[in-house]
Design a protein around this motif. Structure first.
Motif, PDB file in Angstrom:
ATOM      1  N   ILE A 277      32.276  53.731 -56.444  1.00  0.00           N
ATOM      2  CA  ILE A 277      32.288  53.080 -57.757  1.00  0.00           C
ATOM      3  C   ILE A 277      31.394  53.852 -58.717  1.00  0.00           C
ATOM      4  O   ILE A 277      31.732  54.078 -59.877  1.00  0.00           O
ATOM      5  CB  ILE A 277      31.828  51.612 -57.620  1.00  0.00           C
ATOM      6  CG1 ILE A 277      32.847  50.811 -56.804  1.00  0.00           C
ATOM      7  CG2 ILE A 277      31.620  50.981 -58.996  1.00  0.00           C
ATOM      8  CD1 ILE A 277      32.369  49.441 -56.393  1.00  0.00           C
ATOM      9  N   GLY A 278      30.242  54.290 -58.215  1.00  0.00           N
ATOM     10  CA  GLY A 278      29.329  55.083 -59.037  1.00  0.00           C
ATOM     11  C   GLY A 278      29.904  56.438 -59.398  1.00  0.00           C
ATOM     12  O   GLY A 278      29.727  56.919 -60.518  1.00  0.00           O
ATOM     13  N   ALA A 279      30.601  57.077 -58.451  1.00  0.00           N
ATOM     14  CA  ALA A 279      31.202  58.390 -58.726  1.00  0.00           C
ATOM     15  C   ALA A 279      32.268  58.277 -59.817  1.00  0.00           C
ATOM     16  O   ALA A 279      32.362  59.147 -60.699  1.00  0.00           O
ATOM     17  CB  ALA A 279      31.804  58.961 -57.452  1.00  0.00           C
ATOM     18  N   LEU A 280      33.052  57.217 -59.772  1.00  0.00           N
ATOM     19  CA  LEU A 280      34.050  57.002 -60.824  1.00  0.00           C
ATOM     20  C   LEU A 280      33.365  56.778 -62.171  1.00  0.00           C
ATOM     21  O   LEU A 280      33.856  57.233 -63.214  1.00  0.00           O
ATOM     22  CB  LEU A 280      34.942  55.811 -60.467  1.00  0.00           C
ATOM     23  CG  LEU A 280      35.829  56.007 -59.220  1.00  0.00           C
ATOM     24  CD1 LEU A 280      36.510  54.711 -58.837  1.00  0.00           C
ATOM     25  CD2 LEU A 280      36.870  57.098 -59.473  1.00  0.00           C
ATOM     26  N   LEU A 290      23.823  56.082 -71.089  1.00  0.00           N
ATOM     27  CA  LEU A 290      23.194  56.361 -69.803  1.00  0.00           C
ATOM     28  C   LEU A 290      22.758  55.048 -69.168  1.00  0.00           C
ATOM     29  O   LEU A 290      22.076  54.239 -69.816  1.00  0.00           O
ATOM     30  CB  LEU A 290      21.988  57.284 -69.996  1.00  0.00           C
ATOM     31  CG  LEU A 290      21.152  57.603 -68.758  1.00  0.00           C
ATOM     32  CD1 LEU A 290      21.959  58.414 -67.744  1.00  0.00           C
ATOM     33  CD2 LEU A 290      19.876  58.356 -69.143  1.00  0.00           C
ATOM     34  N   GLU A 291      23.145  54.820 -67.922  1.00  0.00           N
ATOM     35  CA  GLU A 291      22.817  53.570 -67.227  1.00  0.00           C
ATOM     36  C   GLU A 291      22.100  53.908 -65.921  1.00  0.00           C
ATOM     37  O   GLU A 291      22.729  54.117 -64.898  1.00  0.00           O
ATOM     38  CB  GLU A 291      24.077  52.766 -66.927  1.00  0.00           C
ATOM     39  CG  GLU A 291      24.869  52.364 -68.166  1.00  0.00           C
ATOM     40  CD  GLU A 291      26.146  51.622 -67.803  1.00  0.00           C
ATOM     41  OE1 GLU A 291      26.247  51.131 -66.662  1.00  0.00           O
ATOM     42  OE2 GLU A 291      27.049  51.545 -68.651  1.00  0.00           O
ATOM     43  N   THR A 385      24.393  54.573 -58.351  1.00  0.00           N
ATOM     44  CA  THR A 385      24.692  54.318 -59.766  1.00  0.00           C
ATOM     45  C   THR A 385      25.698  55.307 -60.322  1.00  0.00           C
ATOM     46  O   THR A 385      26.651  54.931 -61.024  1.00  0.00           O
ATOM     47  CB  THR A 385      23.400  54.366 -60.605  1.00  0.00           C
ATOM     48  OG1 THR A 385      22.510  53.355 -60.132  1.00  0.00           O
ATOM     49  CG2 THR A 385      23.705  54.119 -62.079  1.00  0.00           C
ATOM     50  N   TYR A 386      25.508  56.589 -60.015  1.00  0.00           N
ATOM     51  CA  TYR A 386      26.453  57.612 -60.472  1.00  0.00           C
ATOM     52  C   TYR A 386      27.120  58.344 -59.301  1.00  0.00           C
ATOM     53  O   TYR A 386      27.673  59.422 -59.480  1.00  0.00           O
ATOM     54  CB  TYR A 386      25.757  58.608 -61.401  1.00  0.00           C
ATOM     55  CG  TYR A 386      25.551  58.060 -62.799  1.00  0.00           C
ATOM     56  CD1 TYR A 386      26.627  57.888 -63.665  1.00  0.00           C
ATOM     57  CD2 TYR A 386      24.289  57.685 -63.239  1.00  0.00           C
ATOM     58  CE1 TYR A 386      26.460  57.369 -64.941  1.00  0.00           C
ATOM     59  CE2 TYR A 386      24.108  57.163 -64.525  1.00  0.00           C
ATOM     60  CZ  TYR A 386      25.195  57.014 -65.364  1.00  0.00           C
ATOM     61  OH  TYR A 386      25.029  56.498 -66.634  1.00  0.00           O
TER      62      TYR A 386
END
Length: 424
Positions: A277-280, A290-291, A385-386
């Protein structure tokens, strides 16, 4: 209660399958996973003695004891207290072999070379083969077969392509697939493709590297197609996405995105699903705020990496990142030059131990505000996250707080910073 002497020694611990209560059943943040009980076997003066551990609950990646121990063996899974369906966890017919296995396991401490580890596991696999041959109950055999497959896989990695350990794993995969036992068949199939790739990479020639990597990706695709709901499917999809992302092919991101999308949809509650989910989110990050929020290393207070009015460089790293010393020097130089003009550096550490992280940051003079959350590369919410797959990874956000580059490089940051910090 056991009245053990000072010569008592640990032999073995045995658990059944853990039970899980889904998080949404009790409004929890994570699933509740626990072992009801377990048996520790101890040898004292030539006699085998057993004690129960009591319940263990999984907290993060750690198992916590929540009960006190008790004398005697724990009943097997499903046994009812007070009936005669309890008894020893290790059947009598394999008890001597289990003691042989534990004796051999004690010789494995300190092994470091591939050859030593392979030899150790080859012997281990032989003992486990004999255990498997003696057990008649398929329900009892599953745990031992998985241990056997792991040992064969580890032994295979120190041998040549097509070695006997790979052949034995394939035999298990084929036999159990034909028998309809998807659990063991998928377990064997995943260890086979992983071990085959490790052997191939250890023996690869430069001219063959592309073909080996392509075969790895194809094997992973075939596995997730054959066993989409297996326990190893999330790991296989994660590795497939990573292999595509790092392939350098023109369609690399599209194929990685497809794997991440499948992982996020079908396995969202796994650590790999959360990273997907973070990669997407990372793929679509440019032009969006930026989160990234996390605890400050050493203090624990929450810190928001987004700092409107400043250009922010987010640097993902770990103490074992090979480029860390060089990256730290370059980032320090950039902060010295552009810090007064509005540059801020935030680093996200992906080590398992905060003390190791703090020491590494100090040793290399890494600048910025350092964030740390438990879990390391695989489970840290900072990595999730990412969907960061491997450090170092760099993101850049402009003065408006929006990501301008989701895949930056420390060595080429300066020109980018000059443009973002230029007065307009």
């Amino acid at each position: 209660a056991l009245k053990l002497s000072d010569k008592a020694r640990w032999l073995h611990v045995e658990y059944g399958v853990p039970s899980t209560r889904p998080a949404d059943a009790f409004n929890g943040r994570e699933d509740y996973t626990a072992y009801r009980n377990g048996t520790v076997l101890v040898e004292d003066g030539g006699k085998g003695v057993a004690l129960q551990t009591g319940e263990l609950v999984q907290i993060g990646r750690t198992w916590k004891l929540v009960d006190g121990p008790a004398a005697g063996a724990a009943p097997p899974p499903g046994a009812v207290a007070g009936t005669d369906n309890g008894g020893a966890v290790v059947p009598d017919e394999i008890r001597a072999l289990v003691e042989e296995l534990n004796k051999h396991d004690r010789t494995g401490a300190g092994l470091s070379s591939v050859a030593e580890i392979a030899k150790f596991n080859a012997v281990r696999a032989d003992i486990l083969e004999r255990i498997n041959a003696k057990l008649q109950n398929e329900a009892q055999k599953e745990t031992w077969i998985k241990m056997l497959l792991d040992s064969h896989a580890a032994a295979a990695e120190g041998d040549k392509p097509g070695n006997k350990h790979l052949a034995r794993i394939k035999q298990f995969a084929d036999v159990y697939a034909k028998a309809g036992n998807q659990t063991v068949a998928s377990y064997a199939a995943f260890r086979l493709l992983y071990a085959e790739n490790a052997v191939a990479m250890a023996n690869v020639k430069d001219t063959e590297l592309g073909a080996v990597q392509e075969r790895w990706r194809t094997s992973l695709e075939e596995f997730v197609k054959a066993y989409p709901q297996s326990a190893d499917a999330p790991d296989a999809l994660s590795r497939l996405a990573m292999a595509h992302e790092h392939s350098g092919a023109k369609d690399a991101e599209a194929k990685a995105r497809a794997a991440f999308d499948q992982l996020a949809k079908n396995h969202a509650n796994t650590p790999q699903g959360l990273k997907a989910i973070g990669a997407l989110r990372r793929y679509d990050a440019e032009g969006k705020p930026l989160e990234l929020v996390g605890p400050v290393l050493g203090g624990g207070q929450p810190f928001n990496a987004a700092q409107p009015g400043k250009v922010v460089v987010v640097y993902y790293w770990a103490s074992w990142t090979q480029s860390l010393p060089d990256d730290a020097k370059k980032l320090a130089a950039l902060v010295k030059e552009y810090g007064p003009k509005g540059l801020a550096v935030v680093t996200a550490n992906l080590d398992l131990d905060p003390k190791v992280a703090a020491e590494a940051a100090k040793n290399v003079g890494l600048p910025g505000t350092h964030l740390f959350a438990d879990g390391g590369l695989d489970r840290s919410p900072l990595a999730a996250t990412y969907g960061v797959l491997a450090p170092p990874h760099v993101l850049v956000a402009g003065k408006d707080g929006k990501v301008t580059n989701r895949n930056a490089h420390v060595g080429t940051l300066e020109e980018e910073l000059k443009k973002l910090l230029a007065d307009k």
